[in-house]
Design a protein around this motif. Sequence first.
Motif, short mmCIF file in Angstrom:
data_model
loop_
_atom_site.label_atom_id
_atom_site.label_comp_id
_atom_site.label_asym_id
_atom_site.label_seq_id
_atom_site.Cartn_x
_atom_site.Cartn_y
_atom_site.Cartn_z
N UNK A 200 -31.87 73.45 -36.54
CA UNK A 200 -31.64 74.15 -37.81
C UNK A 200 -31.11 75.56 -37.56
N UNK A 201 -31.71 76.26 -36.59
CA UNK A 201 -31.25 77.62 -36.27
C UNK A 201 -29.82 77.58 -35.75
N UNK A 202 -29.54 76.65 -34.86
CA UNK A 202 -28.20 76.53 -34.27
C UNK A 202 -27.15 76.29 -35.36
N UNK A 203 -27.39 75.29 -36.18
CA UNK A 203 -26.39 74.93 -37.18
C UNK A 203 -26.22 76.03 -38.23
N UNK A 204 -27.29 76.73 -38.56
CA UNK A 204 -27.20 77.84 -39.51
C UNK A 204 -26.34 78.96 -38.94
N UNK A 205 -26.54 79.28 -37.65
CA UNK A 205 -25.73 80.32 -37.00
C UNK A 205 -24.26 79.93 -36.97
N UNK A 206 -23.99 78.67 -36.68
CA UNK A 206 -22.60 78.21 -36.63
C UNK A 206 -21.96 78.31 -38.01
N UNK A 207 -22.69 77.92 -39.04
CA UNK A 207 -22.14 77.98 -40.39
C UNK A 207 -21.86 79.42 -40.79
N UNK A 208 -22.80 80.33 -40.47
CA UNK A 208 -22.60 81.74 -40.81
C UNK A 208 -21.36 82.29 -40.10
N UNK A 209 -21.23 81.99 -38.80
CA UNK A 209 -20.06 82.46 -38.05
C UNK A 209 -18.77 81.86 -38.60
N UNK A 210 -18.82 80.59 -38.99
CA UNK A 210 -17.63 79.93 -39.52
C UNK A 210 -17.23 80.50 -40.87
N UNK A 211 -18.21 80.77 -41.71
CA UNK A 211 -17.93 81.39 -43.02
C UNK A 211 -17.30 82.77 -42.82
N UNK A 212 -17.85 83.53 -41.86
CA UNK A 212 -17.27 84.85 -41.55
C UNK A 212 -15.83 84.71 -41.08
N UNK A 213 -15.57 83.71 -40.24
CA UNK A 213 -14.21 83.48 -39.76
C UNK A 213 -13.26 83.14 -40.91
N UNK A 214 -13.71 82.28 -41.81
CA UNK A 214 -12.88 81.90 -42.96
C UNK A 214 -12.58 83.12 -43.83
N UNK A 215 -13.59 83.90 -44.09
CA UNK A 215 -13.42 85.09 -44.93
C UNK A 215 -12.42 86.06 -44.30
N UNK A 216 -12.54 86.28 -42.98
CA UNK A 216 -11.64 87.19 -42.28
C UNK A 216 -10.22 86.65 -42.27
N UNK A 217 -10.08 85.34 -41.98
CA UNK A 217 -8.74 84.74 -41.91
C UNK A 217 -8.02 84.78 -43.25
N UNK A 218 -8.77 84.61 -44.33
CA UNK A 218 -8.14 84.52 -45.65
C UNK A 218 -7.89 85.89 -46.27
N UNK A 219 -8.86 86.81 -46.10
CA UNK A 219 -8.77 88.07 -46.85
C UNK A 219 -8.44 89.29 -46.00
N UNK A 220 -8.69 89.25 -44.69
CA UNK A 220 -8.46 90.43 -43.87
C UNK A 220 -7.01 90.50 -43.40
#
Length: 296
Positions: A200-220
């Motif tokens: 659960x910890x692993x997958x949550x960390x991956x999802x958070x990092x992936x969401x951050x990546x998506x946000x940066x790729x789209x808006x930054x």
Amino acid sequence: MSAINTGLQTAQYFTVGAMAVAIFDYCLTITQEVQLIWGRKWNVMRVTFTLARYVTFIGAAMTTFAAVADRSKYTSCSTFNSVSSASHMISIIAAEGLLIFRTFAFWQQSKKVLVWLLLLAAICIAGSVGVTKAVNSLNHPAPGANTTGCVFESGNTSAIQYGFLILFELVLIILNVYKRFHFYQDSRSRLVAILYRDGLVYMTCIIIASVANIFIDVFAPAAYTNIMDGPQLVIHGVLASRILFNLRESRESESAIIGRIIPLAHIHHTPSPSTTSGESTLINIQHNDHRAKDPC
């Protein structure tokens, strides 16, 4: 300092920091690897672990080089970028493979679950690669844009790949949460607790990092697009390795756990010192247990 230089420098800091974390974690866990992995039979689990563990360093090192080296004198960096991207993909796929094995064990080695997870993984990989190529073919570089590939930035199509990754992680989370509360609800097994917690910890960390990546790729701005490239890779490699180490250590501490892929079938727990004489901490997880029928 211009906004472009600020973005590139920030991406450099994140990339070098991720490489430092990978090296530091390796120094902390090399003893565990020697004790728990080295000398074991080369099976699918060990090969997958080795790829997740060491290809991560290759990808992180290449990303760090691309971030800090002056590549303005090069006319093209396409080959380097292709090898770097391949190392990233192999490392992440291997890390996800360890998660699949872990979920497979948590579902009592259900072959049906394993087949469906492998099929979903193949669909996500093919979908992310195919959709990304299709979008890239439609995007034409702006006039005057750098086309050598030697600038440390990427397009926003990376968000597509992270979207597929999030989808896969969400499916794994749902499977693990469902199994935990519909099958192991009354279990006090340390191994079960570690399987559930680490996953659960692993997958949550991956999802958070992936969401951050998506946000940066789209808006930054483009200069910031590679900020999470290195960290995402290192998170996969580090956490996947630690999950396997924790499982192996837990298995070693259990009194009677059979199998080399950490199966959950027929796990017996010896009474702990804290239990009373009338209490039994023996847990027999079997497919024919009337309290633990596998829905698959």
